[in-house]
Design an enzyme around this catalytic site. Structure first.
Site, PDB file in Angstrom:
ATOM      1  N   ASP A   1       0.838  -1.198   0.000  1.00 39.17           N
ATOM      2  CA  ASP A   1       0.000   0.000   0.000  1.00 39.17           C
ATOM      3  C   ASP A   1       0.873   1.248   0.000  1.00 39.17           C
ATOM      4  OD1 ASP A   1      -2.710  -0.295  -0.066  1.00 39.17           O
ATOM      5  OD2 ASP A   1      -3.048   0.103   2.040  1.00 39.17           O
TER       6      ASP A   1
ATOM      7  N   TYR B   1       1.908   4.811   1.622  1.00 40.53           N
ATOM      8  CA  TYR B   1       1.771   5.361   2.963  1.00 40.53           C
ATOM      9  C   TYR B   1       0.496   6.201   3.027  1.00 40.53           C
ATOM     10  CZ  TYR B   1       6.719   4.126   3.542  1.00 40.53           C
ATOM     11  OH  TYR B   1       7.925   3.451   3.608  1.00 40.53           O
TER      12      TYR B   1
ATOM     13  N   PHE C   1       7.730   1.983  -0.502  1.00 43.75           N
ATOM     14  CA  PHE C   1       8.636   2.169   0.632  1.00 43.75           C
ATOM     15  C   PHE C   1       9.280   3.555   0.680  1.00 43.75           C
ATOM     16  CE2 PHE C   1       8.701  -2.500   0.071  1.00 43.75           C
ATOM     17  CZ  PHE C   1       8.298  -2.886   1.329  1.00 43.75           C
TER      18      PHE C   1
ATOM     19  N   HIS D   1       9.118  -9.369   5.749  1.00 43.30           N
ATOM     20  CA  HIS D   1       8.885  -7.951   5.510  1.00 43.30           C
ATOM     21  C   HIS D   1       9.786  -7.116   6.419  1.00 43.30           C
ATOM     22  CE1 HIS D   1       6.669  -4.126   5.230  1.00 43.30           C
ATOM     23  NE2 HIS D   1       6.191  -4.610   4.099  1.00 43.30           N
TER      24      HIS D   1
END
Length: 226
Positions: free
Chosen positions: A68, A70, A81, A190
């Site tokens: 997703d 942020y 990221f 992750h």
């Protein structure tokens, strides 16, 4: 925003012609028009496709898959990221920098903008390309997953020797879209604070990626940011 006025490079428009003309994608665009009238949606329209615009189809060496964008103000700018210059570095990205320091002895960056990776051929693709403010996963069911799955499969079908970095269970499920006989798939946990110590820290994915690129007579990625 209409399909004709997408802020998307012409090379990608040609590469993804079928996907962009699909009913699913038209539904996404229609939903976004409605959503933006009611909510704050991130990133801005002209940044939704930054992952594509910074890394053209012909330049892809590495694919990093996120889930997703942020969902805080000014954080999302279209690269998985990554955050724009001057924005506080989120926890997952901080762990990415910790692994870079451990793996390649790079200093931990004070800047979370990963544009320089994208410009070197690292496609930093989120599964969903938009999100409502403060509501993680809020656009996962508007069709983005189907669209980005098609992108991953098309890259797998049309390209060779791409290195896919699949961090966490969500990204790892995408491995079924990738032909392992044609591409390199590196898997670990992750980088979030909840799972980074289950494998991500110590994975050596950055040095492993560069070793593969060098073996294939390609320029390695300069992962250093500052």
């Amino acid at each position: 925003m209409t399909i004709k006025k997408l802020h998307l490079n012409s090379k990608w428009k040609a590469f993804l012609k079928q996907e962009l003309n699909s009913n699913n994608f038209q539904d996404i665009i229609s939903t976004l028009v409605i959503e933006r009238k009611k909510y704050s949606i991130f990133p801005k329209n002209d940044e939704i496709f930054n992952a594509f615009n910074f890394t053209l189809p012909s330049d892809i060496k590495v694919v990093i898959l996120g889930q997703d964008p942020y969902h805080g103000k000014r954080q999302a700018h279209g690269l998985a990221f990554s955050v724009p210059n001057g924005i506080k570095i989120p926890p997952s990205l901080r762990n990415i920098f910790k692994e870079l320091q451990r793996d390649l002895n790079y200093p931990i960056s004070c800047n979370g903008n990963l544009d320089s990776w994208a410009n070197q051929g690292v496609l930093m693709l989120n599964s969903s390309l938009t999100v409502r403010e403060k509501i993680a996963g809020s656009h996962q069911k508007i069709g983005w997953g189907l669209f980005t799955d098609s992108v991953i499969k098309k890259i797998s079908d049309k390209k060779e020797g791409i290195i896919f970095l699949l961090w966490g269970a969500f990204a790892q499920k995408k491995s079924e879209l990738i032909d392992p006989k044609k591409h390199h798939i590196l898997i670990t946990s992750h980088p979030s604070p909840f799972s980074a110590y289950r494998g991500f820290l110590g994975s050596n994915h950055f040095s492993k990626t560069n070793k593969i690129l060098l073996k294939n007579n390609q320029q390695p990625i300069n992962w250093e940011l500052c």
